[in-house]
Design an enzyme around this catalytic site. Structure first.
Site, PDB file in Angstrom:
ATOM      1  N   CYS A 110       2.970  -4.600   9.192  1.00 28.09           N
ATOM      2  CA  CYS A 110       2.551  -4.418   7.784  1.00 28.09           C
ATOM      3  C   CYS A 110       3.463  -3.467   7.024  1.00 28.09           C
ATOM      4  O   CYS A 110       3.414  -3.404   5.794  1.00 28.09           O
ATOM      5  CB  CYS A 110       1.119  -3.912   7.723  1.00 28.09           C
ATOM      6  SG  CYS A 110      -0.027  -5.016   8.544  1.00 28.09           S
ATOM      7  N   HIS A 251      -0.643  -0.782   0.938  1.00 31.00           N
ATOM      8  CA  HIS A 251      -0.802  -1.983   1.761  1.00 31.00           C
ATOM      9  C   HIS A 251      -2.261  -2.434   1.673  1.00 31.00           C
ATOM     10  O   HIS A 251      -3.187  -1.630   1.736  1.00 31.00           O
ATOM     11  CB  HIS A 251      -0.433  -1.643   3.203  1.00 31.00           C
ATOM     12  CG  HIS A 251      -0.787  -2.729   4.158  1.00 31.00           C
ATOM     13  ND1 HIS A 251      -0.439  -4.038   3.942  1.00 31.00           N
ATOM     14  CD2 HIS A 251      -1.495  -2.711   5.333  1.00 31.00           C
ATOM     15  CE1 HIS A 251      -0.895  -4.780   4.939  1.00 31.00           C
ATOM     16  NE2 HIS A 251      -1.540  -3.991   5.788  1.00 31.00           N
ATOM     17  N   ASN A 281      -5.447  -9.422   4.159  1.00 28.39           N
ATOM     18  CA  ASN A 281      -4.293  -8.654   4.631  1.00 28.39           C
ATOM     19  C   ASN A 281      -3.172  -9.642   4.994  1.00 28.39           C
ATOM     20  O   ASN A 281      -3.284 -10.368   5.969  1.00 28.39           O
ATOM     21  CB  ASN A 281      -4.715  -7.831   5.853  1.00 28.39           C
ATOM     22  CG  ASN A 281      -3.571  -7.027   6.443  1.00 28.39           C
ATOM     23  OD1 ASN A 281      -2.410  -7.193   6.063  1.00 28.39           O
ATOM     24  ND2 ASN A 281      -3.901  -6.154   7.378  1.00 28.39           N
TER      25      ASN A 281
HETATM   26  N1  COA Z   1     -19.126  -9.854  10.340  1.00 20.27           N
HETATM   27  C1  COA Z   1     -20.259  -9.245  10.687  1.00 20.27           C
HETATM   28  N2  COA Z   1     -20.306  -8.203  11.514  1.00 20.27           N
HETATM   29  C2  COA Z   1     -19.126  -7.764  12.003  1.00 20.27           C
HETATM   30  C3  COA Z   1     -17.913  -8.360  11.694  1.00 20.27           C
HETATM   31  C4  COA Z   1     -17.938  -9.458  10.825  1.00 20.27           C
HETATM   32  N3  COA Z   1     -16.830 -10.108  10.447  1.00 20.27           N
HETATM   33  N4  COA Z   1     -16.916  -7.705  12.326  1.00 20.27           N
HETATM   34  C5  COA Z   1     -17.486  -6.721  13.028  1.00 20.27           C
HETATM   35  N5  COA Z   1     -18.842  -6.756  12.846  1.00 20.27           N
HETATM   36  C6  COA Z   1     -19.840  -5.892  13.411  1.00 20.27           C
HETATM   37  C7  COA Z   1     -19.422  -5.245  14.714  1.00 20.27           C
HETATM   38  O1  COA Z   1     -19.646  -6.129  15.786  1.00 20.27           O
HETATM   39  C8  COA Z   1     -20.317  -4.045  14.756  1.00 20.27           C
HETATM   40  O2  COA Z   1     -21.573  -4.438  15.196  1.00 20.27           O
HETATM   41  P1  COA Z   1     -22.421  -3.489  16.199  1.00 20.27           P
HETATM   42  O3  COA Z   1     -22.630  -2.215  15.427  1.00 20.27           O
HETATM   43  O4  COA Z   1     -23.629  -4.273  16.453  1.00 20.27           O
HETATM   44  O5  COA Z   1     -21.524  -3.293  17.382  1.00 20.27           O
HETATM   45  C9  COA Z   1     -20.462  -3.643  13.288  1.00 20.27           C
HETATM   46  O6  COA Z   1     -20.054  -4.804  12.543  1.00 20.27           O
HETATM   47  C10 COA Z   1     -19.579  -2.486  12.893  1.00 20.27           C
HETATM   48  O7  COA Z   1     -18.290  -2.701  13.446  1.00 20.27           O
HETATM   49  P2  COA Z   1     -17.100  -1.731  13.152  1.00 20.27           P
HETATM   50  O8  COA Z   1     -15.883  -2.220  13.861  1.00 20.27           O
HETATM   51  O9  COA Z   1     -17.534  -0.323  13.353  1.00 20.27           O
HETATM   52  O10 COA Z   1     -16.963  -1.990  11.576  1.00 20.27           O
HETATM   53  P3  COA Z   1     -16.053  -1.251  10.579  1.00 20.27           P
HETATM   54  O11 COA Z   1     -16.861  -0.728   9.478  1.00 20.27           O
HETATM   55  O12 COA Z   1     -15.071  -0.327  11.267  1.00 20.27           O
HETATM   56  O13 COA Z   1     -15.217  -2.468   9.988  1.00 20.27           O
HETATM   57  C11 COA Z   1     -13.044  -3.412  10.175  1.00 20.27           C
HETATM   58  C12 COA Z   1     -14.386  -3.240  10.842  1.00 20.27           C
HETATM   59  C13 COA Z   1     -12.162  -4.216  11.107  1.00 20.27           C
HETATM   60  C14 COA Z   1     -13.232  -4.151   8.864  1.00 20.27           C
HETATM   61  C15 COA Z   1     -12.423  -2.024   9.904  1.00 20.27           C
HETATM   62  O14 COA Z   1     -12.480  -1.237  11.057  1.00 20.27           O
HETATM   63  C16 COA Z   1     -10.997  -2.092   9.451  1.00 20.27           C
HETATM   64  O15 COA Z   1     -10.709  -2.567   8.379  1.00 20.27           O
HETATM   65  N6  COA Z   1     -10.068  -1.538  10.258  1.00 20.27           N
HETATM   66  C17 COA Z   1      -8.682  -1.561   9.895  1.00 20.27           C
HETATM   67  C18 COA Z   1      -8.146  -2.927  10.096  1.00 20.27           C
HETATM   68  C19 COA Z   1      -6.752  -3.058   9.613  1.00 20.27           C
HETATM   69  O16 COA Z   1      -6.424  -2.497   8.616  1.00 20.27           O
HETATM   70  N7  COA Z   1      -5.944  -3.810  10.354  1.00 20.27           N
HETATM   71  C20 COA Z   1      -4.617  -4.113   9.987  1.00 20.27           C
HETATM   72  C21 COA Z   1      -3.827  -2.885   9.971  1.00 20.27           C
HETATM   73  S1  COA Z   1      -2.452  -3.101   9.004  1.00 20.27           S
END
Ligand code: COA
Length: 324
Positions: A110, A251, A281
């Site tokens: 990224c 980004h 993204n």
């Molecule tokens: N739909 C519904 N529920 C979802 C889900 C989806 N698409 N994806 C994850 N969940 C659930 C998880 O299973 C978890 O459930 P649980 O509490 O029962 O275990 C809950 O949502 C919370 O998960 P968590 O990973 O803590 O959520 P979050 O608030 O951190 O959001 C991301 C997840 C991936 C959106 C977030 O962490 C993120 O954006 N991270 C950075 C990603 C990124 O930028 N990547 C590229 C880098 S350049």
């Protein structure tokens, strides 16, 4: 020696994958995706990267009034070229009919656009007109059975014609940049198989190891921290205060990452450009797509001070300061 972005071009696939479509594919909801990421839809390509790259490049060449014959070096930032071998830049060279010039790819995920500008600036003493395309077909490495990643990614490409700044051409000047990496973070976003550690086998395919695996929370925290650090360092190096910046183009990984970054920097959300709702993204494509649209929409114009910031797999990160 400084370089200018003479022109930009972009290309996104026409096929739209909405949150409602994803609801039919994995256990997720439009509400969860919008609240947790800010994404409403993303574009998905049925064609390889070189097709999008060519479209974006042709627009940039036309906007710069530069012919393919004038290009002295082709650089691409991507981790999803048409083939693992050779470089996507060589396929683009053939498509555009560009004569024999150097062509290569760089892999900074990224952060590809900011890393690419840094590389281009470094080479600009020898190659004064550079075609730089930063793009990804992330749908090719996204597991559409994994709800924690498949809602995030989309496809796109952004192209820039880069030339050396001179008295006559100083629009969109790259004033300064910061790039950095911390290899201890590689595990948090990676594709386990398909490289030399795990060459592809029937097992790696059946275990879906050729798709992106990510530890979302760790990535989230580091994205905020590193983009903030890079912006602060860049401003300090240039004796600037954040209040003097007209637009921050981060980004587009998650709208919540951008909002948290704003809080940390003490700036209003309105000071950042956000188009993640429409594209998700797109990795290396996200900053050029955003810069292009911010200019098109009149949010930045001649003389604007613009800061772009990125964070991605590696971990890699960076920030760039432009006098637009
Ligand atoms: N739909 C519904 N529920 C979802 C889900 C989806 N698409 N994806 C994850 N969940 C659930 C998880 O299973 C978890 O459930 P649980 O509490 O029962 O275990 C809950 O949502 C919370 O998960 P968590 O990973 O803590 O959520 P979050 O608030 O951190 O959001 C991301 C997840 C991936 C959106 C977030 O962490 C993120 O954006 N991270 C950075 C990603 C990124 O930028 N990547 C590229 C880098 S350049």
């Amino acid at each position: 020696m400084s370089i200018v972005i003479r022109s930009l071009g972009i290309a996104v696939p026409s096929r739209v994958l909405t949150n409602a479509d994803l609801e039919k594919m994995v256990d997720t909801s439009d509400e969860w995706i919008r609240e947790r990421t800010g994404i409403r839809e993303r574009r998905i390509s049925d064609e390889p990267l070189s097709v999008l790259a060519e479209k974006a490049a042709r627009e940039a060449l036309e906007n710069a009034c530069v012919s393919p014959d004038d290009i002295e070096l082709i650089l691409m930032a991507t981790i999803t070229g048409d083939y693992p071998l050779p470089a996507a830049a060589c396929l683009l060279q053939e498509r555009l009919g560009i004569k024999e010039v150097p062509a290569f790819d760089l892999a900074a995920a990224c952060s590809g656009f900011i890393y690419g500008l840094a590389v281009a600036e470094g080479l600009s003493a020898r190659y004064s007109t550079i075609l730089f395309v930063s793009g990804e077909i992330l749908s090719a490495v996204t597991d559409y059975t994994d709800r924690s990643t498949c809602v995030l990614f989309g496809d796109g490409a952004g192209a820039a014609v880069l030339t050396v700044a001179d008295g006559n051409i100083s629009r969109r000047e790259l004033v300064d940049y910061v790039i950095c990496a911390d290899g201890t973070g590689w595990r948090h976003i990676h594709i386990p198989a398909g490289g030399s550690a795990e060459p592809p086998t029937e097992r790696t395919i059946s275990e879906r190891l050729h798709y992106i695996k990510m530890t979302g929370r760790d990535v989230f925290k580091n994205a905020v921290k590193r983009m903030e650090e890079a912006i602060v360092e860049l401003l300090k190096r240039n004796n600037l205060d954040i209040s003097g910046v007209d637009l921050i183009v981060p980004h587009q990984a998650n709208a919540r990452i951008i909002h948290t970054l704003c809080e940390r920097l003490g700036v209003a959300k309105e000071k950042t450009y956000i188009n993640i709702d429409r594209y998700g993204n797109t990795s290396a494509a996200s900053i050029p797509l955003a810069l292009y649209e911010a200019e098109r929409d009149g949010l930045i114009g001649a003389g604007s001070l613009v800061v772009a910031a990125s964070f991605g797999a590696g971990y890699t990160w960076g920030a760039a300061l432009f006098r637009w």
